[in-house]
Design an enzyme around this catalytic site. Structure first.
Site, PDB file in Angstrom:
ATOM      1  N   HIS A  12       0.801  -1.238   0.000  1.00 54.06           N
ATOM      2  CA  HIS A  12       0.000   0.000   0.000  1.00 54.06           C
ATOM      3  C   HIS A  12       0.824   1.274   0.000  1.00 54.06           C
ATOM      4  CE1 HIS A  12       0.985  -0.014   4.254  1.00 54.06           C
ATOM      5  NE2 HIS A  12       0.590   1.250   4.296  1.00 54.06           N
ATOM      6  N   ARG A  13       2.126   1.193   0.306  1.00 52.98           N
ATOM      7  CA  ARG A  13       2.959   2.406   0.321  1.00 52.98           C
ATOM      8  C   ARG A  13       3.621   2.646  -1.039  1.00 52.98           C
ATOM      9  NH1 ARG A  13       6.835   3.552   4.593  1.00 52.98           N
ATOM     10  NH2 ARG A  13       8.158   2.064   3.485  1.00 52.98           N
ATOM     11  N   LEU A  15       3.963   2.860  -5.432  1.00 57.07           N
ATOM     12  CA  LEU A  15       3.347   3.681  -6.476  1.00 57.07           C
ATOM     13  C   LEU A  15       1.933   3.184  -6.778  1.00 57.07           C
ATOM     14  CD1 LEU A  15       3.662   5.771  -8.895  1.00 57.07           C
ATOM     15  CD2 LEU A  15       4.414   3.815 -10.243  1.00 57.07           C
ATOM     16  N   VAL A  16       1.788   1.875  -6.984  1.00 62.58           N
ATOM     17  CA  VAL A  16       0.481   1.295  -7.347  1.00 62.58           C
ATOM     18  C   VAL A  16      -0.402   1.143  -6.113  1.00 62.58           C
ATOM     19  CG1 VAL A  16      -0.657  -0.770  -8.231  1.00 62.58           C
ATOM     20  CG2 VAL A  16       1.395   0.109  -9.360  1.00 62.58           C
ATOM     21  N   GLY A  17       0.160   0.575  -5.041  1.00 59.11           N
ATOM     22  CA  GLY A  17      -0.628   0.330  -3.830  1.00 59.11           C
ATOM     23  C   GLY A  17      -1.215   1.610  -3.259  1.00 59.11           C
ATOM     24  N   SER A 108       3.226  -7.547 -15.266  1.00 55.13           N
ATOM     25  CA  SER A 108       3.823  -6.408 -15.953  1.00 55.13           C
ATOM     26  C   SER A 108       3.960  -6.745 -17.437  1.00 55.13           C
ATOM     27  CB  SER A 108       5.210  -6.156 -15.350  1.00 55.13           C
ATOM     28  OG  SER A 108       5.930  -5.271 -16.172  1.00 55.13           O
ATOM     29  N   SER A 109       4.042  -5.727 -18.277  1.00 52.56           N
ATOM     30  CA  SER A 109       4.121  -5.964 -19.732  1.00 52.56           C
ATOM     31  C   SER A 109       5.430  -6.640 -20.131  1.00 52.56           C
ATOM     32  CB  SER A 109       3.984  -4.630 -20.478  1.00 52.56           C
ATOM     33  OG  SER A 109       4.996  -3.740 -20.061  1.00 52.56           O
ATOM     34  N   CYS A 110       6.401  -6.708 -19.218  1.00 51.29           N
ATOM     35  CA  CYS A 110       7.678  -7.353 -19.576  1.00 51.29           C
ATOM     36  C   CYS A 110       7.540  -8.886 -19.609  1.00 51.29           C
ATOM     37  CB  CYS A 110       8.782  -6.953 -18.610  1.00 51.29           C
ATOM     38  SG  CYS A 110       8.517  -7.595 -16.966  1.00 51.29           S
ATOM     39  N   TYR A 137      12.775 -11.091 -13.277  1.00 46.80           N
ATOM     40  CA  TYR A 137      11.522 -10.497 -12.781  1.00 46.80           C
ATOM     41  C   TYR A 137      10.355 -11.007 -13.630  1.00 46.80           C
ATOM     42  CZ  TYR A 137       8.270  -6.451 -12.399  1.00 46.80           C
ATOM     43  OH  TYR A 137       7.181  -5.630 -12.258  1.00 46.80           O
ATOM     44  N   LYS A 141       6.945 -13.133 -12.599  1.00 52.94           N
ATOM     45  CA  LYS A 141       5.588 -12.627 -12.856  1.00 52.94           C
ATOM     46  C   LYS A 141       4.774 -13.640 -13.670  1.00 52.94           C
ATOM     47  CE  LYS A 141       5.520  -8.730 -10.702  1.00 52.94           C
ATOM     48  NZ  LYS A 141       4.585  -8.535  -9.568  1.00 52.94           N
ATOM     49  N   THR A 165       1.132  -1.602 -18.219  1.00 54.50           N
ATOM     50  CA  THR A 165       2.264  -1.054 -18.951  1.00 54.50           C
ATOM     51  C   THR A 165       3.132  -0.259 -17.968  1.00 54.50           C
ATOM     52  OG1 THR A 165       2.874   0.221 -20.905  1.00 54.50           O
ATOM     53  CG2 THR A 165       1.103   1.127 -19.528  1.00 54.50           C
ATOM     54  N   HIS A 180      12.620   3.797 -12.790  1.00 51.68           N
ATOM     55  CA  HIS A 180      12.254   3.659 -14.206  1.00 51.68           C
ATOM     56  C   HIS A 180      12.622   4.948 -14.940  1.00 51.68           C
ATOM     57  CE1 HIS A 180       9.228   0.448 -12.845  1.00 51.68           C
ATOM     58  NE2 HIS A 180      10.163  -0.138 -13.531  1.00 51.68           N
ATOM     59  N   TRP A 203      20.155   8.056 -21.172  1.00 51.37           N
ATOM     60  CA  TRP A 203      20.654   6.722 -21.525  1.00 51.37           C
ATOM     61  C   TRP A 203      20.077   6.220 -22.845  1.00 51.37           C
ATOM     62  CZ3 TRP A 203      21.109   2.443 -17.253  1.00 51.37           C
ATOM     63  CH2 TRP A 203      22.037   2.863 -16.289  1.00 51.37           C
ATOM     64  N   ARG A 210       7.969   3.586 -25.864  1.00 50.88           N
ATOM     65  CA  ARG A 210       7.359   3.104 -24.617  1.00 50.88           C
ATOM     66  C   ARG A 210       5.974   3.701 -24.422  1.00 50.88           C
ATOM     67  NH1 ARG A 210      10.743   0.091 -25.230  1.00 50.88           N
ATOM     68  NH2 ARG A 210      12.545  -0.517 -23.921  1.00 50.88           N
TER      69      ARG A 210
HETATM   70  N1  NAP Z   1       5.978   0.734 -11.615  1.00 48.28           N
HETATM   71  C1  NAP Z   1       5.674   0.260 -12.800  1.00 48.28           C
HETATM   72  O1  NAP Z   1       5.981   0.879 -13.845  1.00 48.28           O
HETATM   73  C2  NAP Z   1       4.918  -1.052 -12.950  1.00 48.28           C
HETATM   74  C3  NAP Z   1       4.575  -1.457 -14.253  1.00 48.28           C
HETATM   75  C4  NAP Z   1       3.878  -2.637 -14.410  1.00 48.28           C
HETATM   76  C5  NAP Z   1       3.537  -3.399 -13.313  1.00 48.28           C
HETATM   77  N2  NAP Z   1       3.893  -2.993 -12.059  1.00 48.28           N
HETATM   78  C6  NAP Z   1       3.523  -3.881 -10.954  1.00 48.28           C
HETATM   79  O2  NAP Z   1       2.815  -3.168  -9.979  1.00 48.28           O
HETATM   80  C7  NAP Z   1       3.109  -3.721  -8.681  1.00 48.28           C
HETATM   81  C8  NAP Z   1       3.523  -2.600  -7.739  1.00 48.28           C
HETATM   82  O3  NAP Z   1       4.643  -1.936  -8.294  1.00 48.28           O
HETATM   83  P1  NAP Z   1       5.052  -0.454  -7.786  1.00 48.28           P
HETATM   84  O4  NAP Z   1       5.574   0.275  -8.951  1.00 48.28           O
HETATM   85  O5  NAP Z   1       3.945   0.121  -6.968  1.00 48.28           O
HETATM   86  O6  NAP Z   1       6.297  -0.808  -6.827  1.00 48.28           O
HETATM   87  P2  NAP Z   1       6.897   0.036  -5.580  1.00 48.28           P
HETATM   88  O7  NAP Z   1       6.517   1.459  -5.678  1.00 48.28           O
HETATM   89  O8  NAP Z   1       8.322  -0.338  -5.497  1.00 48.28           O
HETATM   90  O9  NAP Z   1       6.092  -0.589  -4.335  1.00 48.28           O
HETATM   91  C9  NAP Z   1       6.282  -1.914  -3.980  1.00 48.28           C
HETATM   92  C10 NAP Z   1       5.601  -2.141  -2.656  1.00 48.28           C
HETATM   93  O10 NAP Z   1       5.775  -3.524  -2.346  1.00 48.28           O
HETATM   94  C11 NAP Z   1       6.064  -3.635  -0.970  1.00 48.28           C
HETATM   95  N3  NAP Z   1       6.940  -4.779  -0.761  1.00 48.28           N
HETATM   96  C12 NAP Z   1       8.051  -5.110  -1.454  1.00 48.28           C
HETATM   97  N4  NAP Z   1       8.612  -6.227  -0.935  1.00 48.28           N
HETATM   98  C13 NAP Z   1       7.841  -6.560   0.134  1.00 48.28           C
HETATM   99  C14 NAP Z   1       7.920  -7.594   1.125  1.00 48.28           C
HETATM  100  N5  NAP Z   1       8.898  -8.489   1.093  1.00 48.28           N
HETATM  101  N6  NAP Z   1       6.970  -7.622   2.082  1.00 48.28           N
HETATM  102  C15 NAP Z   1       5.979  -6.692   2.124  1.00 48.28           C
HETATM  103  N7  NAP Z   1       5.841  -5.696   1.215  1.00 48.28           N
HETATM  104  C16 NAP Z   1       6.770  -5.642   0.248  1.00 48.28           C
HETATM  105  C17 NAP Z   1       6.807  -2.356  -0.567  1.00 48.28           C
HETATM  106  O11 NAP Z   1       6.500  -2.130   0.792  1.00 48.28           O
HETATM  107  P3  NAP Z   1       7.238  -1.025   1.705  1.00 48.28           P
HETATM  108  O12 NAP Z   1       7.045   0.284   1.022  1.00 48.28           O
HETATM  109  O13 NAP Z   1       6.486  -1.107   2.986  1.00 48.28           O
HETATM  110  O14 NAP Z   1       8.671  -1.455   1.810  1.00 48.28           O
HETATM  111  C18 NAP Z   1       6.187  -1.309  -1.516  1.00 48.28           C
HETATM  112  O15 NAP Z   1       5.174  -0.596  -0.874  1.00 48.28           O
HETATM  113  C19 NAP Z   1       4.176  -4.787  -8.877  1.00 48.28           C
HETATM  114  O16 NAP Z   1       3.602  -6.071  -8.902  1.00 48.28           O
HETATM  115  C20 NAP Z   1       4.736  -4.448 -10.237  1.00 48.28           C
HETATM  116  O17 NAP Z   1       5.159  -5.594 -10.863  1.00 48.28           O
HETATM  117  C21 NAP Z   1       4.561  -1.832 -11.842  1.00 48.28           C
END
Ligand code: NAP
Length: 313
Positions: A12-13, A15-17, A108-110, A137, A141, A165, A180, A203, A210
């Site tokens: 929940h903390r 970007l997505v959560g 994820s799209s990857c 990764y 997924k 995406t 990213h 880079w 994208r």
């Molecule tokens: N960002 C993108 O561009 C993107 C694109 C496609 C898909 N996604 C997918 O969207 C999802 C969320 O990505 P995001 O970008 O929001 O990532 P993020 O901002 O890095 O957030 C990841 C969250 O996961 C929690 N987490 C990580 N490891 C953990 C563990 N061992 N136990 C408990 N909590 C854990 C972290 O908690 P804490 O903050 O409490 O440490 C953090 O709040 C992922 O499944 C990712 O694959 C993201």
């Protein structure tokens, strides 16, 4: 999903959560289960079992994962495959064993082949080799998506999978080593402007294309799918159009107001030549994204300015 349903937003903390929490609270959902990784490490099977035994959430948004850019994936391959396999396996299995009625898994799209047809339909999954720079990764997924399908087939557990995406927005990771491309560009141009630099180095060659989606649009789609979608096949979530890294860099330069030059460092990896999702399936449900790229980048830059003290890492 009743307004008082017990809903676990894992991660929940992030970007997505955090965007999903904003969306649910705006829709009047009051009974959210939120735990940071310091409170409950989702890699720890015993801790996850205990959490589900105590809290028994009805719905789960699985937005917890180890996430990062090309550099991080290249440097920490073991962490990326192990941590993501552990987190998703523990949460999906515990949710099933403790009576959760529905779980949304975020991939994820990857996951799609490096040379997949563009735009990439869900049906091109496992039809070719992955992009090597983030295959660890991506394999994790794909395993999560398949685990959801297997639990649906064997146990009738309602797991759905969404493949977003590239995302961006408030709460993103702006660390130049692990982030990213879009947040990295915002920080680079901002700091170059503050220092009075005459150029910014980006880079790669600038030619890769994208697709980007604002995290609030993504959260809106996730809540929509949780309410209206229930099937084995994954669903792509995207904007439906892409830009070149050069075009993106120009938009960010304008938004930040940097007056200097742009230079591309072709010695750095470009990654996949193009990565555009086919979102026909999602659009057929009537869902549409709303936040245009320039508008979304401008709002993210405002958030970045307001939160300069907290680059998260
Ligand atoms: N960002 C993108 O561009 C993107 C694109 C496609 C898909 N996604 C997918 O969207 C999802 C969320 O990505 P995001 O970008 O929001 O990532 P993020 O901002 O890095 O957030 C990841 C969250 O996961 C929690 N987490 C990580 N490891 C953990 C563990 N061992 N136990 C408990 N909590 C854990 C972290 O908690 P804490 O903050 O409490 O440490 C953090 O709040 C992922 O499944 C990712 O694959 C993201």
């Amino acid at each position: 999903m009743n307004k008082d349903a017990r809903i676990f937003v894992a991660g929940h903390r992030g970007l997505v959560g955090s965007a999903i929490v904003r969306r649910l609270q705006a829709d009047g959902y009051t009974n959210l289960l939120l735990r940071s990784s310091a409170e409950v490490d989702l890699r720890d099977q015993r801790a996850v079992t205990q959490l589900f035994e105590q809290e028994r959430p009805e719905f789960v948004f699985l937005a917890a994962a180890k996430v990062g850019g090309i550099h991080a994936n290249n440097t920490y391959p073991a962490d990326f495959i192990r941590d993501n396999l552990q987190v998703q396996t523990n949460v999906i299995d515990s949710a099933y064993r403790h009576g959760t009625s529905k779980l949304l898994f975020l991939g994820s799209s990857c996951i799609y082949p490096k040379l997949a047809p563009q735009p990439m339909p869900e049906s091109c999954l496992l039809t070719g080799a992955l992009e090597p720079t983030n295959e660890w990764y991506a394999v994790a997924k794909i395993a999560g998506l398949k685990m959801g399908q297997a639990y649906r087939r064997q146990y009738g557990f309602d797991v759905i999978s969404a493949m977003p995406t590239n995302l961006y927005g408030p709460g993103d990771n702006f660390d130049l080593q692990n982030s990213h491309v879009l947040p990295a560009l915002i920080r680079k141009f901002h700091e170059a402007k503050a220092r009075g630099d005459t150029e910014v180095i980006v880079w790669g060659t600038g030619t890769p294309r994208r697709e980007f989606l604002h995290c609030d649009d993504l959260a809106d789609a996730c809540v929509f799918l949780m309410q209206h979608y229930s099937a084995e096949d994954p669903v792509n979530i995207g904007w439906g159009a892409d830009v070149s890294i050069q075009e993106l860099a120009n938009i960010v330069r304008d938004v930040v107001g940097f007056q200097g030059q742009l230079r591309f460092d072709a010695s750095k990896p470009d990654g996949t030549p193009r990565k555009l999702l086919d979102t026909t399936k999602l659009q057929a449900t009537g869902w549409q994204p709303r936040i245009e790229l320039r508008e979304g980048i401008a709002a993210t830059y405002r958030w970045f300015i307001e939160h300069q003290i907290d680059y998260r890492h």
